[in-house]
Motif scaffolding. Sequence first.
Motif, short mmCIF file in Angstrom:
data_model
loop_
_atom_site.label_atom_id
_atom_site.label_comp_id
_atom_site.label_asym_id
_atom_site.label_seq_id
_atom_site.Cartn_x
_atom_site.Cartn_y
_atom_site.Cartn_z
N VAL A 125 1.00 -1.28 0.31
CA VAL A 125 0.10 0.17 0.13
C VAL A 125 1.15 1.40 0.12
CG1 VAL A 125 -1.08 1.11 1.37
CG2 VAL A 125 -2.29 -1.27 1.09
N VAL A 126 2.06 1.06 0.99
CA VAL A 126 2.99 2.59 1.18
C VAL A 126 3.07 2.12 -0.01
CG1 VAL A 126 4.70 1.05 1.89
CG2 VAL A 126 4.29 3.41 2.65
N ALA A 127 4.13 1.77 -0.81
CA ALA A 127 4.67 1.71 -2.58
C ALA A 127 3.77 2.03 -3.21
CB ALA A 127 5.11 1.29 -2.44
N GLY A 128 2.26 1.74 -3.53
CA GLY A 128 1.36 2.22 -4.37
C GLY A 128 1.12 4.15 -4.42
N ALA A 129 1.15 4.24 -2.84
CA ALA A 129 0.39 5.51 -2.48
C ALA A 129 1.96 6.34 -2.76
CB ALA A 129 0.84 5.61 -0.94
N SER A 130 3.46 5.76 -2.46
CA SER A 130 4.42 6.74 -2.90
C SER A 130 4.60 7.03 -4.24
CB SER A 130 5.31 6.30 -1.91
OG SER A 130 5.78 4.90 -3.12
N LYS A 131 4.69 5.87 -5.08
CA LYS A 131 4.55 6.04 -6.69
C LYS A 131 2.95 6.93 -7.16
CE LYS A 131 7.29 1.74 -6.60
NZ LYS A 131 7.15 0.76 -7.73
N GLY A 132 2.71 6.88 -6.56
CA GLY A 132 0.99 7.99 -6.99
C GLY A 132 0.45 7.04 -7.50
N VAL A 133 0.16 5.76 -7.55
CA VAL A 133 -0.54 4.63 -7.57
C VAL A 133 -2.10 5.04 -7.78
CG1 VAL A 133 -1.31 2.51 -8.96
CG2 VAL A 133 1.11 3.10 -8.55
N ILE A 134 -2.57 5.66 -6.10
CA ILE A 134 -3.71 5.85 -5.78
C ILE A 134 -3.54 6.76 -6.50
CG2 ILE A 134 -4.70 6.08 -3.70
CD1 ILE A 134 -3.05 4.42 -1.75
N ASP A 135 -3.87 7.87 -6.65
CA ASP A 135 -3.96 9.77 -7.14
C ASP A 135 -4.73 9.26 -8.71
OD1 ASP A 135 -3.15 10.70 -4.60
OD2 ASP A 135 -1.16 11.18 -5.62
N ARG A 136 -3.68 7.90 -9.13
CA ARG A 136 -4.02 8.16 -10.66
C ARG A 136 -5.80 7.04 -9.96
NH1 ARG A 136 1.49 6.98 -11.05
NH2 ARG A 136 1.21 5.03 -11.57
N PHE A 137 -5.41 6.51 -9.26
CA PHE A 137 -6.46 5.21 -9.74
C PHE A 137 -7.76 6.83 -8.70
CE2 PHE A 137 -5.17 1.62 -7.91
CZ PHE A 137 -4.61 0.86 -9.17
N ARG A 138 -7.62 7.74 -8.33
CA ARG A 138 -8.89 8.77 -8.16
C ARG A 138 -9.18 9.26 -9.54
NH1 ARG A 138 -9.22 9.69 -2.98
NH2 ARG A 138 -7.61 8.74 -1.79
N MET A 142 -13.85 4.79 -11.19
CA MET A 142 -14.29 3.13 -10.75
C MET A 142 -14.47 3.74 -9.26
SD MET A 142 -10.56 3.05 -9.74
CE MET A 142 -10.13 1.44 -9.04
N GLU A 143 -15.47 2.64 -8.22
CA GLU A 143 -15.40 2.83 -7.04
C GLU A 143 -14.88 3.19 -6.03
OE1 GLU A 143 -18.57 3.51 -5.84
OE2 GLU A 143 -19.74 3.22 -7.96
N PRO A 144 -14.47 4.63 -5.43
CA PRO A 144 -13.68 4.18 -4.60
C PRO A 144 -12.69 3.08 -4.46
CG PRO A 144 -14.15 6.70 -4.83
CD PRO A 144 -15.27 5.48 -5.18
N ALA A 145 -13.91 2.44 -3.46
CA ALA A 145 -13.76 1.60 -2.43
C ALA A 145 -13.32 0.41 -2.78
CB ALA A 145 -15.53 0.75 -1.68
N ALA A 146 -13.27 0.28 -4.31
CA ALA A 146 -12.89 -0.63 -5.20
C ALA A 146 -11.15 -0.84 -5.09
CB ALA A 146 -13.12 -0.95 -6.37
N VAL A 147 -10.88 0.16 -4.74
CA VAL A 147 -9.11 0.11 -4.16
C VAL A 147 -9.22 -0.61 -3.47
CG1 VAL A 147 -6.64 2.21 -3.81
CG2 VAL A 147 -8.97 2.72 -5.15
N VAL A 148 -9.57 -0.33 -1.92
CA VAL A 148 -9.13 -0.77 -1.03
C VAL A 148 -10.04 -2.62 -0.43
CG1 VAL A 148 -9.61 -1.12 2.01
CG2 VAL A 148 -9.30 1.76 0.72
N ALA A 149 -11.13 -2.15 -0.84
CA ALA A 149 -10.51 -3.83 -1.45
C ALA A 149 -10.57 -5.27 -2.68
CB ALA A 149 -13.19 -4.14 -1.87
#
Length: 305
Positions: A125-138, A142-149
């Motif tokens: 999770v921290v690797a994805g956040a630091s690389k901006g992957v989570i921001d791209r998902f936003r 897509m449904e935001p809950a799908a990222v965590v699920a």
Amino acid sequence: MSTGSRTTTALDGGHARVDGDHAPSGGPHARVDLTVDAADENRARWAVVDTWTLVRRELTHYRRQPVMILWQLGFPIISVLLYGYVFSGAMKPPGGESGGYRDFLMAGMFVMTMSFGFMNTAAAVVAGASKGVIDRFRSMPMEPAAVVAGRGVADLLVACAELAILAATALAMGWRSGGGLTATVGAFGLLLLLRFSLIWVGVWLGLLVPSPEAAGGLYAVAFPLTMISSIFVPTGSMPGWLGTVASWNPISSTGTAARELFGNPVARDGSWIQDHALLMAVVWPLAITAVFLPLAARRFRQLGR
């Protein structure tokens, strides 16, 4: 992220997703004749599709980066061989000889593997956040809950693979479950329930720490969590206060319950928590999930502000 286009339209203050091929026509003032139930059903369908898409994405990483498989699936095997052969000669299980220590140990090794899994979740999770992957998902429709699920489902599937490999290794070492098929399946179910609950701890911590380097410090949490428990030795062999802490460790409840279901040696210290280990092996994970799943979801929402 998923097949098909989508568009969002206002509906009584909420939102409804519909396929782009069926988007409303007739000018800017056209209305969509959808009920709230239909809108919710459509949104839930897309949430499932998005979640599965992200699960496939996470699992693809293992195919393209074999080192991840060697580490996550190889570590349990090395741990079993190390503790099962190096330390077994000096350890004695409750009411047994030193050679039976592996029977006492195996349930604990299953639990340890499931417990350490939250470190893999946090690191991913921290690797994805630091690389901006989570921001791209936003930025995607897509449904935001799908990222965590999606993260949770992928980690649970990996945990199943870890348990299967660990069980095969244990069988090769001579370990056997004497509790019958139903009890054995129930024991593995409790192990996966514990892993499921700790996934949300890992997601929350992964969203909380600022960098992958800082995530390495989480081992300071993981080691006491597993060591101060009944995984390796009976809690009755510890000093009184430490034994009490170890007995009330959620990991100890799952370990004791798994030993009971596997028909392996069980250490009894007469405490309430150990006498009700099977009950607490269900209660503890549910309580952990009830606390950390909302925390992880709230932290994910806060990152977008």
